[in-house]
Motif scaffolding. Sequence first.
Motif, short mmCIF file in Angstrom:
data_model
loop_
_atom_site.label_atom_id
_atom_site.label_comp_id
_atom_site.label_asym_id
_atom_site.label_seq_id
_atom_site.Cartn_x
_atom_site.Cartn_y
_atom_site.Cartn_z
N GLN A 57 9.29 9.67 -15.11
CA GLN A 57 9.60 9.37 -16.35
C GLN A 57 8.91 10.19 -17.57
O GLN A 57 10.04 10.17 -18.65
CB GLN A 57 10.07 8.02 -16.63
N THR A 58 7.56 9.34 -17.53
CA THR A 58 7.03 10.00 -18.85
C THR A 58 7.07 11.69 -19.08
O THR A 58 7.62 11.84 -20.48
CB THR A 58 5.44 9.08 -18.59
N ALA A 59 6.80 12.18 -17.39
CA ALA A 59 6.78 13.60 -18.62
C ALA A 59 9.03 14.11 -18.47
O ALA A 59 8.61 15.56 -19.68
CB ALA A 59 6.11 14.70 -17.09
N THR A 60 9.43 13.54 -18.21
CA THR A 60 10.65 13.78 -18.80
C THR A 60 10.77 13.76 -19.41
O THR A 60 11.25 14.67 -20.47
CB THR A 60 11.79 13.08 -17.67
N VAL A 61 10.63 12.65 -20.33
CA VAL A 61 10.95 12.13 -21.79
C VAL A 61 9.78 13.41 -22.54
O VAL A 61 10.64 13.58 -23.77
CB VAL A 61 10.29 10.56 -21.96
N TYR A 72 16.66 18.42 -17.23
CA TYR A 72 15.87 17.68 -16.78
C TYR A 72 15.96 16.11 -16.00
O TYR A 72 14.98 15.65 -15.45
CB TYR A 72 15.12 17.18 -17.79
N LYS A 73 16.90 15.32 -16.82
CA LYS A 73 17.29 13.91 -16.24
C LYS A 73 17.60 13.78 -14.77
O LYS A 73 16.83 13.45 -13.91
CB LYS A 73 18.16 13.26 -16.70
N SER A 74 18.55 15.11 -14.49
CA SER A 74 18.87 15.01 -12.62
C SER A 74 17.90 15.28 -12.24
O SER A 74 17.79 14.78 -10.68
CB SER A 74 19.95 16.31 -12.69
N GLU A 75 16.66 16.53 -12.22
CA GLU A 75 15.70 16.61 -11.42
C GLU A 75 14.71 15.81 -11.85
O GLU A 75 13.90 15.54 -10.51
CB GLU A 75 14.84 17.89 -12.41
N SER A 76 15.05 15.17 -12.43
CA SER A 76 13.57 13.33 -12.58
C SER A 76 14.34 13.04 -11.66
O SER A 76 13.95 12.01 -10.83
CB SER A 76 13.75 12.63 -13.88
N ASP A 77 15.86 12.58 -11.20
CA ASP A 77 16.10 11.21 -10.16
C ASP A 77 16.28 11.98 -8.77
O ASP A 77 15.92 11.02 -8.47
CB ASP A 77 18.10 10.99 -10.63
N VAL A 78 16.02 13.34 -9.06
CA VAL A 78 16.01 13.80 -7.37
C VAL A 78 14.25 13.55 -7.23
O VAL A 78 14.26 12.77 -6.48
CB VAL A 78 16.21 15.17 -7.61
N THR A 79 13.60 13.71 -8.00
CA THR A 79 11.91 13.38 -7.76
C THR A 79 11.38 12.29 -7.78
O THR A 79 11.12 11.39 -6.75
CB THR A 79 11.20 13.73 -9.31
N LYS A 80 12.45 10.92 -8.49
CA LYS A 80 12.31 9.51 -8.02
C LYS A 80 12.98 8.80 -6.68
O LYS A 80 12.34 8.30 -5.83
CB LYS A 80 12.92 8.94 -9.44
N LEU A 135 1.09 -0.98 0.12
CA LEU A 135 0.69 -0.31 0.18
C LEU A 135 0.96 0.88 -0.15
O LEU A 135 0.74 2.17 -0.10
CB LEU A 135 -0.70 0.06 0.79
N ALA A 136 2.23 1.29 0.66
CA ALA A 136 2.59 2.43 0.61
C ALA A 136 3.49 2.33 -0.32
O ALA A 136 4.14 3.89 -0.71
CB ALA A 136 3.51 2.48 2.33
N SER A 137 4.40 1.44 -0.86
CA SER A 137 4.94 1.28 -2.06
C SER A 137 4.53 2.60 -3.45
O SER A 137 4.26 1.04 -4.53
CB SER A 137 5.56 -0.13 -2.17
N THR A 138 4.23 3.59 -3.55
CA THR A 138 3.87 4.18 -4.95
C THR A 138 4.84 4.73 -5.44
O THR A 138 4.19 5.55 -6.53
CB THR A 138 2.64 5.30 -3.94
N SER A 139 6.33 4.11 -5.22
CA SER A 139 7.32 5.33 -5.87
C SER A 139 7.37 5.13 -7.49
O SER A 139 7.99 5.48 -8.05
CB SER A 139 8.02 5.32 -5.45
N SER A 140 6.80 3.38 -7.60
CA SER A 140 7.23 2.68 -9.06
C SER A 140 6.48 3.24 -10.01
O SER A 140 6.89 3.91 -11.16
CB SER A 140 7.21 1.44 -8.92
N ILE A 141 4.91 3.83 -8.81
CA ILE A 141 4.07 4.26 -10.30
C ILE A 141 3.84 5.70 -10.15
O ILE A 141 4.27 6.15 -11.96
CB ILE A 141 2.80 3.92 -9.61
N ARG A 142 4.12 6.62 -8.88
CA ARG A 142 5.02 7.51 -9.64
C ARG A 142 6.71 8.55 -10.65
O ARG A 142 6.61 9.11 -11.38
CB ARG A 142 4.57 8.74 -8.31
N ASN A 143 7.15 7.09 -10.46
CA ASN A 143 8.24 6.94 -11.16
C ASN A 143 8.18 6.90 -12.80
O ASN A 143 8.83 7.85 -13.19
CB ASN A 143 9.40 6.69 -10.14
N ILE A 144 6.97 6.42 -12.88
CA ILE A 144 7.50 6.02 -14.27
C ILE A 144 5.95 7.26 -14.68
O ILE A 144 6.24 7.77 -15.74
CB ILE A 144 5.32 5.29 -14.68
#
Length: 383
Positions: free
Chosen positions: A144-148, A229-237, A132-141
């Motif tokens: 990643q999609t927004a960054t691409v 952008y990738k750095s910001e994405s990595d920080v967010t993930k 239930l608490a592991s939502t990072s995989s979905i949010r990281n997708i």
Amino acid sequence: MDLKKYDELRKKINTKDFEGNNRGLDKWLWRFSFVGNASSIFFAYFLVYPALLKAITLNFITGNWGTALAFGITLIFLVIFEIVKRYLIRNFSNDYMVNKRKLNFKLFGWSITSIAVVALSFYLSISGSKNLASTSSIRNIVVQTATVSKIDSLSSVYDEQKQIYVDDNEALRAVTSELRQILANTPLNYITARKEYQASIDKNTAVIQENDAEIARLNAELQIKVAEYKSESDVTKSGNESEDTKNILLFVIIVIFNELIIIGGLYFREYYEYKLYQINQQKFEKIYQKKDRYHALLTFVYNDGKSTSGDKVITGLDLKEIVAEKTNIQNSNKFVDNFLRDMDRLGIFVTHGKRRHINVTYDDALEIIENYDDAYHVLENMR
């Protein structure tokens, strides 16, 4: 202090016994234990349901029917599990209290079974809470999609800017190629013409080099922004994953507290009831002992229910002799006198002249004894 305030304090202080101190705690812990069971079902759902849904959709049916079947089986299993867990913990707690809170071979089976069920409950709830608490995989997708998408958009902008220079270079290279061909075909003695052609070639080459430099600058600028952008994405993930860790820890703490509430509520109920029984046993047991003896005497007097209203009651002397001979009751004569007096007072027997007669049926007499007024118990305790 007025009399009303003193009366309130008097009632409050007089109820500061074991029952008064713990009645509210027992009531709320018992209610909270059901909330705990519901919470355990909620957390375990996120482990059991996805696994069942995957198995059912792969091996049986898909779509809404598969989803409904997985949900139904999950809910039924978890409800049954929590009910069984409650009974096991209560049974173990009761036997543990009766055994004076000591473990022995008799309790070993209960303890092992209870521990196994509680451990399984912890596993289901903690694993489900982690899902239930592991939502990072979905949010990281999503990240990643927004960054691409942002990189693609930015690349399109820079490609448009670079295309101007690319097109210019292509045109200049075509012209330069023609000039080189013309230069090669120009006689050597046409010195002025050859110099003009060479000057044009050198000028075009310089412009091409400038364009290439601008293209290189744009590429470098694009790479810098892509890296940002990738750095910001990595920080967010990374932040999402760190948040997952915090949420998982929080949910694990909630699950542990939740299970302790269940165990504590069930155990305290057994402890509370057994302790109340021990405290009041001496005070009330004699009343129930007297009631049981009255039942036995009524059965004898009514000849196992064969006698009915209007029949004569055995004389007091005869009853005293039989009770003294057949029982181990101390002061049996006094007990018989009290029995006959109570039967007269309750209207079970009635005296006509010098003889007692049965006034009610056997079943009615047993019911009167069974529903003996509480006021009588109070008077008994005052003796």
